[in-house]
Design an enzyme around this catalytic site. Structure first.
Site, PDB file in Angstrom:
ATOM      1  N   LYS A  42     -16.494 -12.843 -16.918  1.00  0.00           N
ATOM      2  CA  LYS A  42     -17.880 -13.257 -16.850  1.00  0.00           C
ATOM      3  C   LYS A  42     -18.721 -12.682 -17.987  1.00  0.00           C
ATOM      4  O   LYS A  42     -19.848 -13.141 -18.235  1.00  0.00           O
ATOM      5  CB  LYS A  42     -18.509 -12.754 -15.526  1.00  0.00           C
ATOM      6  N   ASP A 102     -12.890  -3.236 -25.706  1.00  0.00           N
ATOM      7  CA  ASP A 102     -12.888  -1.814 -25.364  1.00  0.00           C
ATOM      8  C   ASP A 102     -11.555  -1.220 -25.803  1.00  0.00           C
ATOM      9  O   ASP A 102     -11.434  -0.678 -26.904  1.00  0.00           O
ATOM     10  CB  ASP A 102     -13.128  -1.687 -23.853  1.00  0.00           C
ATOM     11  N   LYS A 130     -15.566  -1.119 -29.363  1.00  0.00           N
ATOM     12  CA  LYS A 130     -15.461   0.340 -29.275  1.00  0.00           C
ATOM     13  C   LYS A 130     -14.301   0.825 -30.140  1.00  0.00           C
ATOM     14  O   LYS A 130     -13.385   0.046 -30.444  1.00  0.00           O
ATOM     15  CB  LYS A 130     -15.235   0.755 -27.816  1.00  0.00           C
ATOM     16  N   ASP A 158     -21.316  -5.545 -16.812  1.00  0.00           N
ATOM     17  CA  ASP A 158     -21.717  -5.107 -15.472  1.00  0.00           C
ATOM     18  C   ASP A 158     -21.239  -3.702 -15.134  1.00  0.00           C
ATOM     19  O   ASP A 158     -20.365  -3.134 -15.772  1.00  0.00           O
ATOM     20  CB  ASP A 158     -21.137  -6.059 -14.421  1.00  0.00           C
ATOM     21  N   ARG A 164     -25.690  -7.450 -15.219  1.00  0.00           N
ATOM     22  CA  ARG A 164     -25.300  -8.505 -16.157  1.00  0.00           C
ATOM     23  C   ARG A 164     -26.509  -9.306 -16.651  1.00  0.00           C
ATOM     24  O   ARG A 164     -26.490  -9.874 -17.738  1.00  0.00           O
ATOM     25  CB  ARG A 164     -24.346  -9.506 -15.479  1.00  0.00           C
TER      26      ARG A 164
END
Ligand code: PRP
Length: 173
Positions: A42, A102, A130, A158, A164
């Site tokens: 999402k 990430d 990241k 989120d 979000r």
């Protein structure tokens, strides 16, 4: 129930919209005849929507669902892909649209899965990246912001499904 505290602003909404406009220009400069934006649910919802509206020409939107974090702040180490791309990708110029890279695990899995569908070109745009993204060597062609390894929320991201909807990227102190 305790009231939610507003996350501290890390990247403000104006900064985001300026950078999204720049990424759109980079995509246009690289050229495309017809492009499929493949948003990964999402987290990509706002980036996908803003980027799509900044791109001219023959652009279509497809969606896919991938999740590995659930409600946790740490990756489960497994990526669950639960929705196939909502358009056929064979022979198409496809741009994966992600909110964040990430560890890079999700993107790596997606790229492997999508390569099998034989798109003409497969590239990735991620709003945030990241430092750990290097671990899985998942390549992104367009990156909005390189950020520190802090847990970020907002603009699609989120914590337990909250935040979000925020128009900025923030940090929970
Ligand atoms: C988040 C984010 C990326 C992924 C990045 O998805 O949207 O898809 O994690 O992490 P990684 O590089 O370590 O794999 P999440 O599993 O939280 O699902 P969501 O997008 O529905 O929030």
């Amino acid at each position: 129930m305790e009231p939610l505290t507003a996350p501290r602003v890390l990247i403000g909404s104006e900064q985001i919209s300026d950078r999204v406009a720049e990424i759109a220009r980079e995509i246009v400069d690289e050229g495309y005849d017809r492009l499929i934006l493949l948003g990964i649910l999402k987290g990509s919802i706002h980036f996908l929507s803003d980027l799509a509206r900044a791109l001219p020409g023959d652009v279509r939107i497809a969606l896919m669902r991938a999740e590995s974090y659930g409600d946790a702040h740490q990756s489960s180490g497994e990526v669950r892909i639960s929705l196939a791309p909502t358009l056929p990708l064979e022979g198409e110029d496809v741009l994966i649209v992600e909110d964040i890279i990430d560890s890079g695990l999700t993107l790596k899995r997606l790229q492997e899965e999508l390569a099998v569908k034989r798109p003409k070109r497969l590239r990735t745009a991620a709003l945030l990246r990241k430092p750990d993204a290097a671990i899985h060597q998942a390549e992104a062609h367009f990156v909005g912001f390189e950020i520190e390894p802090v847990y970020v929320v907002g603009y699609g991201l989120d914590s337990g499904e909250r935040y979000r909807h925020l128009p900025y990227v923030g940090v929970l102190d």
